[in-house]
Design an enzyme around this catalytic site. Sequence first.
Site, short mmCIF file in Angstrom:
data_model
loop_
_atom_site.label_atom_id
_atom_site.label_comp_id
_atom_site.label_asym_id
_atom_site.label_seq_id
_atom_site.Cartn_x
_atom_site.Cartn_y
_atom_site.Cartn_z
N ASP A 43 0.85 -1.26 0.03
CA ASP A 43 -0.03 -0.12 0.02
C ASP A 43 0.79 1.23 0.07
O ASP A 43 1.67 1.43 0.96
CB ASP A 43 -0.93 -0.03 1.05
CG ASP A 43 -1.86 1.11 1.12
OD1 ASP A 43 -1.96 1.89 0.03
OD2 ASP A 43 -2.88 1.15 2.18
N ASP B 197 -3.33 2.48 -5.86
CA ASP B 197 -1.90 2.48 -5.12
C ASP B 197 -1.87 1.10 -4.33
O ASP B 197 -1.39 1.34 -3.32
CB ASP B 197 -2.01 3.73 -4.34
CG ASP B 197 -3.34 3.73 -3.41
OD1 ASP B 197 -4.11 2.89 -3.49
OD2 ASP B 197 -3.54 4.71 -2.56
N GLU B 198 -2.40 0.32 -4.71
CA GLU B 198 -2.29 -1.32 -3.91
C GLU B 198 -2.51 -2.36 -4.71
O GLU B 198 -2.80 -2.36 -5.77
CB GLU B 198 -3.63 -1.34 -2.86
CG GLU B 198 -3.98 -0.25 -1.85
CD GLU B 198 -5.11 -0.48 -1.28
OE1 GLU B 198 -4.96 -1.67 -0.38
OE2 GLU B 198 -6.18 0.08 -1.17
#
Length: 397
Positions: free
Chosen positions: A9, A105-106
């Site tokens: 993350d 973003d993960e």
Amino acid sequence: MPRLILHVDLDAFFAAIEQRDHPEWRGRPLVVGAQPGGRGVVATCSYEARRFGVHSAMPITQAARRLPPETVYVRPRVAHYAQVSAQIMAVLATISPRIERVSIDEAYLDVSGLTALFGPPRVIGEQVKGSIRQAVGLTASVGIGPNRLIAKLASDYHKPDGLTVVLEEQVADFLAPMPFNVLRGMGVKTAPRLARLGVKTVGDLRELSLETLRQHCGARAGTQFYYQARGIADDRLYPDRERLSISKERTFPEDVTDPKQLAETLHWAAREVAWTARQTGRLGRVVTLKVCFYPFETHTRSRSLRVPTADEQDLYQVAWSLLASEATWTGRPVRLIGLGLSGWSQPTTGQQLDLFETAETGRNPADNGLTETLDAIRHRFGAEAIQRGIGLHHQGN
């Protein structure tokens, strides 16, 4: 061989990119989202801003009152963020071929069996963090566990720039002190029911029987919470292939003729498709409606847009227009209805276009800020927290 799932993350992703690109902003509170004096919310903010109690989904007027004068306020550059995300995903793919990107973003990686190549799980985590830092100059928090649930909770455990490894034999102790609402699917209606039973932690919830959880949360949700409280969750990954389309559809338990119910279902599908598109940095030009009548008579209709979009109102309006334009369908019992988006058009830094820009419906530009607001609220509080209403005038009644 024990399963090892890694969740990565990126820390305050949008804000971190802005501070990386503008060294003079490093160390200063930074807000990505609405501008002070206007309407809208914080999309995300730097950790310097979070020290003042600012968080995503907070109204910008409230955030501005808390933050000092030296705070930097910037509008989102989503196309640029998507490009950085693509660089990161390419780096992760060199570490494990089994990767699932879940948002801009993960990502999850299956690192089972990589200990022979890299070393113990903690070394693998350090390799992931170091590779990202070297490639794009950003920090990430990493969690490693036997399944998706534990890996995700582990990545949240020490943010920012954290690394937490939870082996299978450590799962019960890791979960026990956590607030029970960290479990997946814990909605705004379910949590108060459990709180009334005296549940505060996952350990407390673990003391409840399966029958009790089903009684108070419903059969499906109660069963999920029972197993999650024991650290039992999905350990499969769904590799990130380039999607030709994003779609959602719903099969009704009984055939539907009510236009209002069809509109509500199309609105749900538009919301979910648009959300997925924005989270993966995509804009689509082609909206497709799918309708299935009794018994299995299936039809699809598509429309190409002049300007690509990832806005739920655009998708809903086009899909409803496609449905309403077929006079021979009026009044026929519908078994299934769905909506899809395709024809991807990646925005470039030269285009004055981002994922919150409308397509060709002529709606007020303030709707862009509303989309940012709803996305920020959904990120923080979940999909059930808030939703747009349906424009009933599109239903022709």
